[in-house]
Motif scaffolding. Sequence first.
Motif, mmCIF file in Angstrom:
data_model
loop_
_atom_site.group_PDB
_atom_site.id
_atom_site.type_symbol
_atom_site.label_atom_id
_atom_site.label_comp_id
_atom_site.label_asym_id
_atom_site.label_seq_id
_atom_site.Cartn_x
_atom_site.Cartn_y
_atom_site.Cartn_z
ATOM 1 N N SER A 66 0.819 -1.210 0.000
ATOM 2 C CA SER A 66 0.000 0.000 0.000
ATOM 3 C C SER A 66 0.853 1.259 0.000
ATOM 4 N N MET A 67 2.081 1.159 0.539
ATOM 5 C CA MET A 67 2.971 2.316 0.610
ATOM 6 C C MET A 67 3.822 2.473 -0.646
ATOM 7 N N THR A 68 4.180 1.345 -1.251
ATOM 8 C CA THR A 68 5.102 1.388 -2.389
ATOM 9 C C THR A 68 4.431 1.068 -3.717
ATOM 10 N N GLY A 69 3.187 0.617 -3.680
ATOM 11 C CA GLY A 69 2.531 0.203 -4.918
ATOM 12 C C GLY A 69 2.591 -1.292 -5.095
ATOM 13 N N GLU A 100 -32.725 14.410 -8.450
ATOM 14 C CA GLU A 100 -33.688 14.409 -7.363
ATOM 15 C C GLU A 100 -33.117 13.819 -6.071
ATOM 16 N N ASN A 101 -32.044 13.034 -6.199
ATOM 17 C CA ASN A 101 -31.436 12.434 -5.006
ATOM 18 C C ASN A 101 -30.676 13.517 -4.241
ATOM 19 N N ARG A 102 -31.205 13.843 -3.106
ATOM 20 C CA ARG A 102 -30.673 14.990 -2.367
ATOM 21 C C ARG A 102 -29.468 14.657 -1.512
ATOM 22 N N HIS A 103 -29.353 13.419 -1.031
ATOM 23 C CA HIS A 103 -28.291 13.076 -0.088
ATOM 24 C C HIS A 103 -27.263 12.152 -0.757
ATOM 25 N N ASN A 104 -26.079 12.656 -0.917
ATOM 26 C CA ASN A 104 -24.997 11.864 -1.497
ATOM 27 C C ASN A 104 -24.249 11.126 -0.385
ATOM 28 N N VAL A 105 -24.274 9.809 -0.441
ATOM 29 C CA VAL A 105 -23.597 8.966 0.557
ATOM 30 C C VAL A 105 -22.390 8.307 -0.103
ATOM 31 N N PHE A 106 -21.219 8.555 0.458
ATOM 32 C CA PHE A 106 -19.995 7.968 -0.101
ATOM 33 C C PHE A 106 -19.621 6.718 0.696
ATOM 34 N N ILE A 107 -19.625 5.561 -0.003
ATOM 35 C CA ILE A 107 -19.220 4.295 0.610
ATOM 36 C C ILE A 107 -17.800 3.974 0.144
ATOM 37 N N ASP A 108 -16.863 4.053 1.064
ATOM 38 C CA ASP A 108 -15.462 3.746 0.739
ATOM 39 C C ASP A 108 -15.201 2.269 1.015
ATOM 40 N N VAL A 109 -14.831 1.523 -0.030
ATOM 41 C CA VAL A 109 -14.565 0.081 0.102
ATOM 42 C C VAL A 109 -13.084 -0.112 0.398
ATOM 43 N N GLY A 110 -12.771 -0.564 1.590
ATOM 44 C CA GLY A 110 -11.392 -0.693 2.010
ATOM 45 C C GLY A 110 -10.562 -1.636 1.165
ATOM 46 N N CYS A 111 -9.258 -1.325 1.053
ATOM 47 C CA CYS A 111 -8.269 -2.124 0.310
ATOM 48 C C CYS A 111 -8.628 -2.184 -1.180
ATOM 49 N N GLY A 112 -8.101 -3.191 -1.878
ATOM 50 C CA GLY A 112 -8.358 -3.330 -3.309
ATOM 51 C C GLY A 112 -7.079 -3.378 -4.113
ATOM 52 N N GLY A 113 -7.109 -4.100 -5.228
ATOM 53 C CA GLY A 113 -5.932 -4.219 -6.081
ATOM 54 C C GLY A 113 -4.796 -4.916 -5.369
ATOM 55 N N ASN A 114 -3.606 -4.293 -5.400
ATOM 56 C CA ASN A 114 -2.452 -4.916 -4.739
ATOM 57 C C ASN A 114 -2.469 -4.755 -3.223
ATOM 58 N N GLU A 115 -3.446 -4.006 -2.715
ATOM 59 C CA GLU A 115 -3.616 -3.889 -1.263
ATOM 60 C C GLU A 115 -4.705 -4.881 -0.841
ATOM 61 N N THR A 116 -4.268 -6.090 -0.481
ATOM 62 C CA THR A 116 -5.232 -7.155 -0.189
ATOM 63 C C THR A 116 -5.850 -7.017 1.188
ATOM 64 N N TYR A 165 -6.970 -0.658 -7.040
ATOM 65 C CA TYR A 165 -6.309 0.043 -5.941
ATOM 66 C C TYR A 165 -6.578 1.541 -6.033
ATOM 67 N N MET A 166 -6.878 2.145 -4.893
ATOM 68 C CA MET A 166 -7.013 3.596 -4.803
ATOM 69 C C MET A 166 -6.340 4.055 -3.524
ATOM 70 N N SER A 167 -5.584 5.130 -3.628
ATOM 71 C CA SER A 167 -4.934 5.657 -2.431
ATOM 72 C C SER A 167 -5.964 6.366 -1.556
ATOM 73 N N ALA A 168 -5.567 6.650 -0.324
ATOM 74 C CA ALA A 168 -6.475 7.348 0.588
ATOM 75 C C ALA A 168 -6.818 8.740 0.054
ATOM 76 N N ASP A 169 -5.844 9.419 -0.503
ATOM 77 C CA ASP A 169 -6.098 10.760 -1.042
ATOM 78 C C ASP A 169 -7.072 10.708 -2.227
ATOM 79 N N GLU A 170 -6.935 9.678 -3.067
ATOM 80 C CA GLU A 170 -7.845 9.538 -4.209
ATOM 81 C C GLU A 170 -9.280 9.299 -3.745
ATOM 82 N N ARG A 171 -9.436 8.502 -2.718
ATOM 83 C CA ARG A 171 -10.765 8.212 -2.177
ATOM 84 C C ARG A 171 -11.409 9.480 -1.613
ATOM 85 N N LYS A 172 -10.634 10.224 -0.832
ATOM 86 C CA LYS A 172 -11.165 11.445 -0.214
ATOM 87 C C LYS A 172 -11.460 12.519 -1.255
ATOM 88 N N SER A 173 -10.607 12.597 -2.262
ATOM 89 C CA SER A 173 -10.833 13.576 -3.324
ATOM 90 C C SER A 173 -12.116 13.272 -4.094
#
Length: 309
Positions: free
Chosen positions: A96-99, A124-140, A182-190
């Motif tokens: 996760s740190m090195t790719g 019409e959908n007023r409330h946007n809910v962001f579901i972040d799915v932990g890990c993924g790709g090379n981060e098992t 794989y998505m980094s933490a910054d990519e998810r938050k952005s």
Amino acid sequence: MTKKRTNNTNNTQNKEGRRTTQSKRPQARTAKRTTQPRKNKRQKGLHRKKSSVKRKKQLIVLVGLIVVLSVVFFVGKKTVTFVNNIWPNIVSLKDSMTGGKIDTTDVNSEEQYDVSDERQATLENRHNVFIDVGCGGNETGYVTDSKIKEKELNLEIAKKVAKELSKESDINIIMSRQDDVYMSADERKSLAETQNAEVFVSIHMAAENSGKAEGVETIYAPNSQNGSADFASLMQTSIAAFVKTESRGINAYDMSILRDNSMPSIYVQCGFLSNSKEEKNLKDKDYQNELAKGIAQGILTYIDAKNKI
């Protein structure tokens, strides 16, 4: 008469001579018998003493060697077990740190929900809910002894949460990933920021070395001023009402995925994969459904409570 006396004298001398000879011979024999055996006894006693000391030393060395080997074997076994338990997590952290290298194994997508058809992406959908799915790709994430990967269970449960939320006409679901990428933490938050997410929920599993820890825990960023603590409290209460597991409460930790988010953000640890009992539950479809309902209800409860203020 003189001759007779002479014979007597000779006889006497012969007797005395024999007596002298007899007395000397026993004395010589006695001297030999008393001198030689005593010397042998001393030598034998010294030899036995040395042999006994030598055997004791050998026994002490043998016992010491057995103790050292036992300690080395015990420590070695514990070390191997410990390394085997934490190695997948070390590799995951490094990746996760090195790719890291690309995980070429496919996520088991059977019975996982494709929310793209269910999501109502309308204005019409007023409330946007962001579901972040932990890990993924090379981060098992954590990998169990039966080769169950955390990233797979995170995706299964997240899609079930999305399905529950999609039943509400005023909810728009945004997921950080729907595939094994794989998505980094910054990519998810952005992504959450650009989609104007009203709440941010990151779904993960937990693990530790003893294999005994269990239960659900909800985490928020310390000193957050965006309502994350209240959101975490409502979420923990909601999950505990739906699933029969230990409630570990809420806790504040400084985690990169939660840090500096503008919207209320929480990190749900759904259970401990390092616990065989929890692993069995988290793989069970019925348990996953109840867990997803608890998470979805926690999101809806917070949104409703927030809108009433």
